[in-house]
Motif scaffolding. Structure first.
Motif, PDB file in Angstrom:
ATOM      1  N   THR A 165     110.341  -5.519  83.531  1.00 13.25           N
ATOM      2  CA  THR A 165     110.929  -6.656  84.244  1.00 13.25           C
ATOM      3  C   THR A 165     111.901  -7.393  83.331  1.00 13.25           C
ATOM      4  O   THR A 165     112.990  -7.811  83.764  1.00 13.25           O
ATOM      5  CB  THR A 165     109.826  -7.606  84.729  1.00 13.25           C
ATOM      6  OG1 THR A 165     108.921  -6.896  85.575  1.00 13.25           O
ATOM      7  CG2 THR A 165     110.398  -8.790  85.492  1.00 13.25           C
ATOM      8  N   LEU A 166     111.526  -7.548  82.075  1.00 16.43           N
ATOM      9  CA  LEU A 166     112.406  -8.191  81.096  1.00 16.43           C
ATOM     10  C   LEU A 166     113.718  -7.432  80.968  1.00 16.43           C
ATOM     11  O   LEU A 166     114.801  -8.039  80.900  1.00 16.43           O
ATOM     12  CB  LEU A 166     111.699  -8.266  79.740  1.00 16.43           C
ATOM     13  CG  LEU A 166     112.560  -8.692  78.547  1.00 16.43           C
ATOM     14  CD1 LEU A 166     113.097 -10.096  78.733  1.00 16.43           C
ATOM     15  CD2 LEU A 166     111.766  -8.584  77.245  1.00 16.43           C
ATOM     16  N   LEU A 167     113.664  -6.110  80.965  1.00 15.90           N
ATOM     17  CA  LEU A 167     114.873  -5.297  80.806  1.00 15.90           C
ATOM     18  C   LEU A 167     115.852  -5.553  81.950  1.00 15.90           C
ATOM     19  O   LEU A 167     117.065  -5.673  81.735  1.00 15.90           O
ATOM     20  CB  LEU A 167     114.494  -3.816  80.746  1.00 15.90           C
ATOM     21  CG  LEU A 167     115.617  -2.833  80.420  1.00 15.90           C
ATOM     22  CD1 LEU A 167     116.217  -3.122  79.044  1.00 15.90           C
ATOM     23  CD2 LEU A 167     115.091  -1.397  80.469  1.00 15.90           C
ATOM     24  N   VAL A 168     115.348  -5.655  83.186  1.00 19.20           N
ATOM     25  CA  VAL A 168     116.216  -5.951  84.326  1.00 19.20           C
ATOM     26  C   VAL A 168     116.846  -7.334  84.171  1.00 19.20           C
ATOM     27  O   VAL A 168     118.050  -7.519  84.392  1.00 19.20           O
ATOM     28  CB  VAL A 168     115.435  -5.861  85.647  1.00 19.20           C
ATOM     29  CG1 VAL A 168     116.288  -6.355  86.816  1.00 19.20           C
ATOM     30  CG2 VAL A 168     114.980  -4.426  85.902  1.00 19.20           C
ATOM     31  N   CYS A 169     116.054  -8.313  83.770  1.00 17.85           N
ATOM     32  CA  CYS A 169     116.572  -9.675  83.607  1.00 17.85           C
ATOM     33  C   CYS A 169     117.620  -9.739  82.502  1.00 17.85           C
ATOM     34  O   CYS A 169     118.633 -10.454  82.633  1.00 17.85           O
ATOM     35  CB  CYS A 169     115.429 -10.644  83.302  1.00 17.85           C
ATOM     36  SG  CYS A 169     114.283 -10.857  84.678  1.00 17.85           S
ATOM     37  N   LEU A 170     117.410  -8.993  81.422  1.00 21.85           N
ATOM     38  CA  LEU A 170     118.413  -8.941  80.353  1.00 21.85           C
ATOM     39  C   LEU A 170     119.707  -8.295  80.854  1.00 21.85           C
ATOM     40  O   LEU A 170     120.812  -8.738  80.509  1.00 21.85           O
ATOM     41  CB  LEU A 170     117.861  -8.156  79.159  1.00 21.85           C
ATOM     42  CG  LEU A 170     116.767  -8.827  78.331  1.00 21.85           C
ATOM     43  CD1 LEU A 170     116.174  -7.831  77.332  1.00 21.85           C
ATOM     44  CD2 LEU A 170     117.317 -10.047  77.579  1.00 21.85           C
ATOM     45  N   ALA A 171     119.572  -7.231  81.667  1.00 24.25           N
ATOM     46  CA  ALA A 171     120.752  -6.550  82.186  1.00 24.25           C
ATOM     47  C   ALA A 171     121.539  -7.460  83.119  1.00 24.25           C
ATOM     48  O   ALA A 171     122.773  -7.510  83.056  1.00 24.25           O
ATOM     49  CB  ALA A 171     120.331  -5.268  82.907  1.00 24.25           C
ATOM     50  N   GLU A 209     118.546   3.530  99.926  1.00 25.61           N
ATOM     51  CA  GLU A 209     117.751   4.742  99.719  1.00 25.61           C
ATOM     52  C   GLU A 209     116.519   4.459  98.860  1.00 25.61           C
ATOM     53  O   GLU A 209     115.454   5.015  99.085  1.00 25.61           O
ATOM     54  CB  GLU A 209     118.604   5.832  99.042  1.00 25.61           C
ATOM     55  CG  GLU A 209     119.839   6.232  99.831  1.00 25.61           C
ATOM     56  CD  GLU A 209     119.502   6.990 101.092  1.00 25.61           C
ATOM     57  OE1 GLU A 209     118.465   7.675 101.117  1.00 25.61           O
ATOM     58  OE2 GLU A 209     120.276   6.890 102.069  1.00 25.61           O
ATOM     59  N   ASN A 210     116.679   3.613  97.864  1.00 24.19           N
ATOM     60  CA  ASN A 210     115.577   3.214  96.991  1.00 24.19           C
ATOM     61  C   ASN A 210     115.723   1.741  96.647  1.00 24.19           C
ATOM     62  O   ASN A 210     116.830   1.273  96.373  1.00 24.19           O
ATOM     63  CB  ASN A 210     115.586   4.027  95.689  1.00 24.19           C
ATOM     64  CG  ASN A 210     115.018   5.422  95.876  1.00 24.19           C
ATOM     65  OD1 ASN A 210     113.820   5.582  96.112  1.00 24.19           O
ATOM     66  ND2 ASN A 210     115.875   6.419  95.784  1.00 24.19           N
ATOM     67  N   ALA A 211     114.593   1.036  96.659  1.00 21.04           N
ATOM     68  CA  ALA A 211     114.593  -0.377  96.269  1.00 21.04           C
ATOM     69  C   ALA A 211     113.615  -0.585  95.121  1.00 21.04           C
ATOM     70  O   ALA A 211     112.934  -1.595  95.031  1.00 21.04           O
ATOM     71  CB  ALA A 211     114.228  -1.264  97.455  1.00 21.04           C
ATOM     72  N   THR A 212     113.567   0.391  94.229  1.00 17.96           N
ATOM     73  CA  THR A 212     112.675   0.328  93.083  1.00 17.96           C
ATOM     74  C   THR A 212     113.340  -0.374  91.908  1.00 17.96           C
ATOM     75  O   THR A 212     114.550  -0.613  91.913  1.00 17.96           O
ATOM     76  CB  THR A 212     112.275   1.748  92.645  1.00 17.96           C
ATOM     77  OG1 THR A 212     113.480   2.456  92.276  1.00 17.96           O
ATOM     78  CG2 THR A 212     111.588   2.499  93.768  1.00 17.96           C
ATOM     79  N   ARG A 213     112.541  -0.674  90.889  1.00 20.80           N
ATOM     80  CA  ARG A 213     113.096  -1.287  89.686  1.00 20.80           C
ATOM     81  C   ARG A 213     114.119  -0.371  89.031  1.00 20.80           C
ATOM     82  O   ARG A 213     115.147  -0.830  88.522  1.00 20.80           O
ATOM     83  CB  ARG A 213     111.969  -1.605  88.695  1.00 20.80           C
ATOM     84  CG  ARG A 213     112.441  -2.294  87.424  1.00 20.80           C
ATOM     85  CD  ARG A 213     111.393  -2.202  86.343  1.00 20.80           C
ATOM     86  NE  ARG A 213     111.150  -0.820  85.956  1.00 20.80           N
ATOM     87  CZ  ARG A 213     111.868  -0.153  85.059  1.00 20.80           C
ATOM     88  NH1 ARG A 213     112.903  -0.718  84.464  1.00 20.80           N
ATOM     89  NH2 ARG A 213     111.569   1.094  84.757  1.00 20.80           N
ATOM     90  N   VAL A 214     113.872   0.936  89.049  1.00 23.34           N
ATOM     91  CA  VAL A 214     114.803   1.890  88.444  1.00 23.34           C
ATOM     92  C   VAL A 214     116.163   1.820  89.132  1.00 23.34           C
ATOM     93  O   VAL A 214     117.213   1.840  88.479  1.00 23.34           O
ATOM     94  CB  VAL A 214     114.223   3.319  88.507  1.00 23.34           C
ATOM     95  CG1 VAL A 214     115.254   4.334  88.041  1.00 23.34           C
ATOM     96  CG2 VAL A 214     112.968   3.414  87.652  1.00 23.34           C
TER      97      VAL A 214
END
Length: 450
Positions: free
Chosen positions: A373-379, A277-282
């Motif tokens: 982008t850093l937040l996604v990589c940390l997660a 449905e969504n392929a966004t960073r969120v």
């Protein structure tokens, strides 16, 4: 509803994008669809892992078309029709065209195995494969029925054709193909000796398929059937005469179950992203946080703040990489970020026709975007995931406003990244649902698309 669709629906309930009542409505009609002349099993994929297959012999073209459309309407992406003669296949396509022109365009006929396909088979995502070996060219009709069946169900197939025992050196040339297979389907008529020879070479199960090919004393395949049933090679099982479909189906089950058991120990280290449905960073971040404790978001936000991302614009890849190298995070996180921004730079360079080092970053160069982008990589690092699996990605449709003006969706940079290996949904939704940054994350992190 297929197993992957049920899993995606449950993940959407967990993330809050679908309400429990909505999910109940999606499941309410599961079971079968009563067409009067047939009760179409629309629940087979969920129960067994493989959708309903239509046996074409004895059915009219109109009946086949109606059954195929019922299965397609219930969410089955590829419907297989077996034992379909060429003349009837033309009539099926005409019947589909009269009912649903879009579906008729997706119908394909394979004349050698006499199979019809409504919808394209999914690309195989597992490294394992099935080897389909047939003794002679006259056996191709049955071997291809087995091979295409396994492919429609999702298995990778290696074909070893015309390798009968009358010239056994042809078979021995494929020792490595047989040794690496999860299962071998051995198709032969005449005396049916191929199955015993393959059974003595293979370390995996061998499914023998007798064909009706042969002279009078072959009795329409009975001689090959009896020979295969009396094979002295261990690990050989036998299906009915000319039953390529049954062999392909069984081989797929063996290959799939072997893969699943081999990955049982790593399932807890797998991260799934639902991008349909969504392929966004969120969306990517939300699916990643589902695997972490409830308070993980606050902790990761604090880590991102403490990492030291400067609040300024970065104009090119050199500036971005210099900032990444100076962040107070693990080397693994820095490596992930470097890879993502390199993909972005390459995509922008391809879109603008300039060298990568001369690419000018607009929105993606902002300090806030780098921090996101850093937040996604940390997660991702916090989950400890060894593998990330995702659905096909939703691109969206329409136009989007950016630094270059109004652009069609997907934007050129996004499209350039998609072309490097991201499968996208056939059904597109309004608005921009994949950005260049999220596309770069998907391309970098995802190792398998379901």
């Amino acid at each position: 509803m297929e197993p992957q669709q049920v899993l995606l629906m449950l993940e959407q309930v967990a993330s809050g994008s679908i309400s429990p009542a909505g999910a109940q409505g999606m499941l309410a009609d599961q079971g079968y669809s009563d067409l009067g002349f047939a009760k179409v099993d629309t629940d087979r994929a969920r129960r067994t892992g493989a959708g309903e297959v239509v046996y074409g012999a004895g059915k009219t073209a109109d009946q086949i078309a109606d059954i195929c459309l019922a299965l397609r309407g219930a969410g089955q992406t590829c419907v297989l029709v077996t034992r379909l003669e060429a003349q009837k296949a033309e009539a099926v396509q005409a019947a589909l065209r009269a009912r649903e022109p879009q579906a008729a365009a997706l119908f394909e006929y394979r004349p050698v195995p006499r199979l019809g396909l409504l919808g394209a088979p999914a690309k195989p995502t597992r490294k394992g494969y099935i080897a389909v070996a047939c003794a002679g060219t006259s056996d191709l009709y049955c071997a291809e029925e087995a091979a295409v069946t396994a492919e429609v169900l999702g298995s990778r197939v290696v074909r070893l054709y015309d390798v009968g025992v009358a010239g056994i050196h042809r078979l021995l040339a494929h020792r490595e193909d047989i040794a690496g297979a999860s299962c071998v389907v051995a198709v032969a008529g005449m005396e049916g000796a191929l199955a015993s020879v393959v059974g003595g070479m293979a370390a995996c199960p061998v499914i023998a398929v007798p064909t009706s090919v042969g002279y009078g004393a072959s009795f329409g395949g009975v001689a090959a059937l009896l020979a295969m049933l009396n094979s002295c090679a261990s690990g050989v099982s036998v299906v009915n005469i000319d039953n390529g479909f049954g062999a392909g189906y069984q081989a797929h089950m063996i290959e799939r179950m072997g893969y699943q058991r081999g990955n049982e120990d790593t399932d807890m280290q797998m991260l799934r992203w639902n991008l349909s449905e969504n392929a966004t960073r969120v969306q990517i971040l939300g699916d990643t946080l589902l695997q972490l404790p409830p308070d993980a978001r606050e902790r990761l936000e604090a880590e991102a703040d403490a990492a030291g991302v400067p609040d300024r614009h970065h104009h090119d890849i050199g500036e971005v990489l210099a900032t990444i190298d100076g962040l107070a995070v693990s080397q693994a996180v820095r490596d992930h970020m470097r890879a993502i921004y390199t993909i972005l730079a390459e995509a922008e360079a391809a879109a603008h026709g300039c060298p990568v080092e001369q690419t000018h970053f607009h929105e993606v160069g902002d300090g806030s975007r780098i921090r996101n982008t850093l937040l996604v990589c940390l997660a991702v690092e916090a989950t400890g995931a060894k593998r990330i699996v995702a659905t096909a990605a939703q691109t969206g449709q329409g136009e989007v406003e950016c630094a270059h003006g109004r652009l069609s969706i997907p934007a050129p940079a996004t499209a350039a990244i998609i072309a490097r290996g991201i499968p996208v949904c056939e059904r597109t939704l309004p608005g921009e649902r994949m950005t260049p940054t999220s596309a770069a994350m998907i391309l970098h992190f995802v190792v398998e698309f379901e």
